[in-house]
Enzyme design. Structure first.
Site, PDB file in Angstrom:
ATOM      1  CE  LYS A  93     -18.194  60.532 -61.585  1.00 44.15           C
ATOM      2  NZ  LYS A  93     -17.858  59.215 -60.918  1.00 44.15           N
ATOM      3  N   GLY A 193     -32.406  54.154 -52.532  1.00 41.23           N
ATOM      4  CA  GLY A 193     -32.128  54.140 -54.203  1.00 41.23           C
ATOM      5  C   GLY A 193     -32.034  52.963 -54.651  1.00 41.23           C
ATOM      6  N   GLY A 195     -31.534  51.889 -58.183  1.00 45.41           N
ATOM      7  CA  GLY A 195     -31.170  51.856 -59.327  1.00 45.41           C
ATOM      8  C   GLY A 195     -30.113  50.591 -59.585  1.00 45.41           C
ATOM      9  CB  VAL A 197     -25.146  50.546 -57.695  1.00 41.52           C
ATOM     10  CG1 VAL A 197     -24.422  50.036 -56.431  1.00 41.52           C
ATOM     11  CG2 VAL A 197     -24.410  50.696 -58.738  1.00 41.52           C
TER      12      VAL A 197
END
Length: 361
Positions: A93, A193, A195, A197
């Site tokens: 990552k 959330g 966003g 997704v």
């Protein structure tokens, strides 16, 4: 500086190579480019199964130590995720530390791409929180080791819908096995959330008849969700403790800690956010409270499956969807094994991942 002061400073320095109790990372690259003000960390956790594959996150961290810890946690999670998805890749990552001096985004991501290229294929990057398709195209202009890119006449592009598809499939199967639900119609879900997704997941859940409660730091997204999905709005500080069937964390990580878990009133946790647990002990805390926690690295693997298949080429959208929805079968297997052993789903999943990577359980 005297010896005592030096010892005190060392005691608060973040771990540089590993997470407490976990095998050390193979390689950590610190990147600085004065021209574009790029400051980034690339963490290659493990390449036993193949080159490290994992996204690039861009975020404004409070300090460099926090950025390093995020890179270490995220890359470790990618090793587990890629293994559980049976992908021939290890875990890695990258995080880019966002700052106000980064004025030319394209040039900055090209500088980051040169850092990726310097690893000679040991790390393959892709989209994550704060990065876009255009960013991946900038990386690709200087290095082939990038994914999440539209390919002319081929499968590719933004992996967020595939992440949402995998989480949706996991929730559907888990509610059937755990609650005995014959469908998702009427199942209540709190989504943290909204966003890319989280929004896509809400669309799928709403279409299936779920009752949604939503929260996001962007009030306009919440307002839109109330209108489009008939969702109930909740404050970001309260969404985790809603009395619902399912809590779906789809924002940033570490939202489940001991004080929060003590106040939770859901029956199942299944979401897209990476590293949802503040510590590994929190999985057992959830289990002891009777809350079924599906590890994020199992249910949110749709995005990396999408990126891998795009990077390798030779696939179409339908075949990738078929592979992603098999997350539901993997989820069912873990639930059934955990039930038979009277253990937490998280502990069973972790041991499976270690075996797939080749570590000793």
């Amino acid at each position: 500086m005297n010896a005592n002061t030096e010892a005190q400073n060392l005691s608060i320095t973040p771990r540089l190579f590993d997470l407490d109790g976990e095998p050390a990372h193979e390689k950590i690259l610190f990147v600085s480019d004065p021209v574009t003000s790029l400051r980034a960390i690339i963490a290659v956790h493990n390449t036993t199964r193949g080159p490290a594959f994992g996204g690039c996150r861009m975020w404004q961290y409070e300090n460099d130590g926090q950025a390093l810890q995020d890179a270490l946690r995220l890359s470790h999670g990618m090793s587990l995720k890629n293994a559980m998805a049976d992908l021939p890749y290890g875990g890695g990552k990258a995080v880019i530390i966002r700052n106000d001096r980064q004025l030319n985004r394209k040039e900055m991501f090209q500088a980051f791409g040169r850092a990726v290229q310097s690893l000679g294929g040991q790390y393959i990057t892709g989209e994550d929180v704060g990065t876009t398709v255009d960013d991946m195209l900038a990386i690709q202009s200087v290095s082939p080791y990038a994914s999440g890119i539209p390919r002319a006449g081929q499968f590719g592009g933004n992996p967020s819908p595939k992440t949402a598809l995998g989480v949706y499939a996991a929730i559907g199967r888990a509610t059937s096995l755990i609650f005995g639900a014959t469908s998702l119609d009427g199942v209540s879900v709190a989504v943290q959330g909204l966003g890319a997704v989280g929004w896509d997941l809400c669309e799928r859940l709403h279409a299936a008849g779920c009752k949604l409660i939503v929260a996001d730091i962007d009030a306009s997204r919440v307002e839109a969700a109330t209108k489009i999905f008939g969702a109930t709005a909740a404050d970001v500080s309260d969404i985790v403790t809603q009395q619902v069937d399912v809590f779906a964390p789809c924002a940033l990580g570490a939202v489940l800690d001991a004080p929060t878990i003590a106040r939770m009133e859901c029956k199942l946790v299944a979401g897209a956010a990476n590293n949802q647990l503040a510590t590994t002990d929190d999985a057992e805390r959830l289990h002891l409270r009777g809350i079924h926690y599906l590890p994020d690295y199992v249910v949110n693997a749709g995005g990396i499956i999408s990126c891998v298949r795009e990077y390798e080429g030779g696939v179409d959208d339908a075949s990738v969807d078929q592979e992603v929805v098999r997350i539901a079968d993997r989820t069912a297997s873990l639930i059934e094994e955990a039930r038979s052993l009277a253990r937490s789903i998280a502990s069973v999943a972790y041991e499976q991942a270690l075996r797939k990577i080749g570590w000793t359980v």
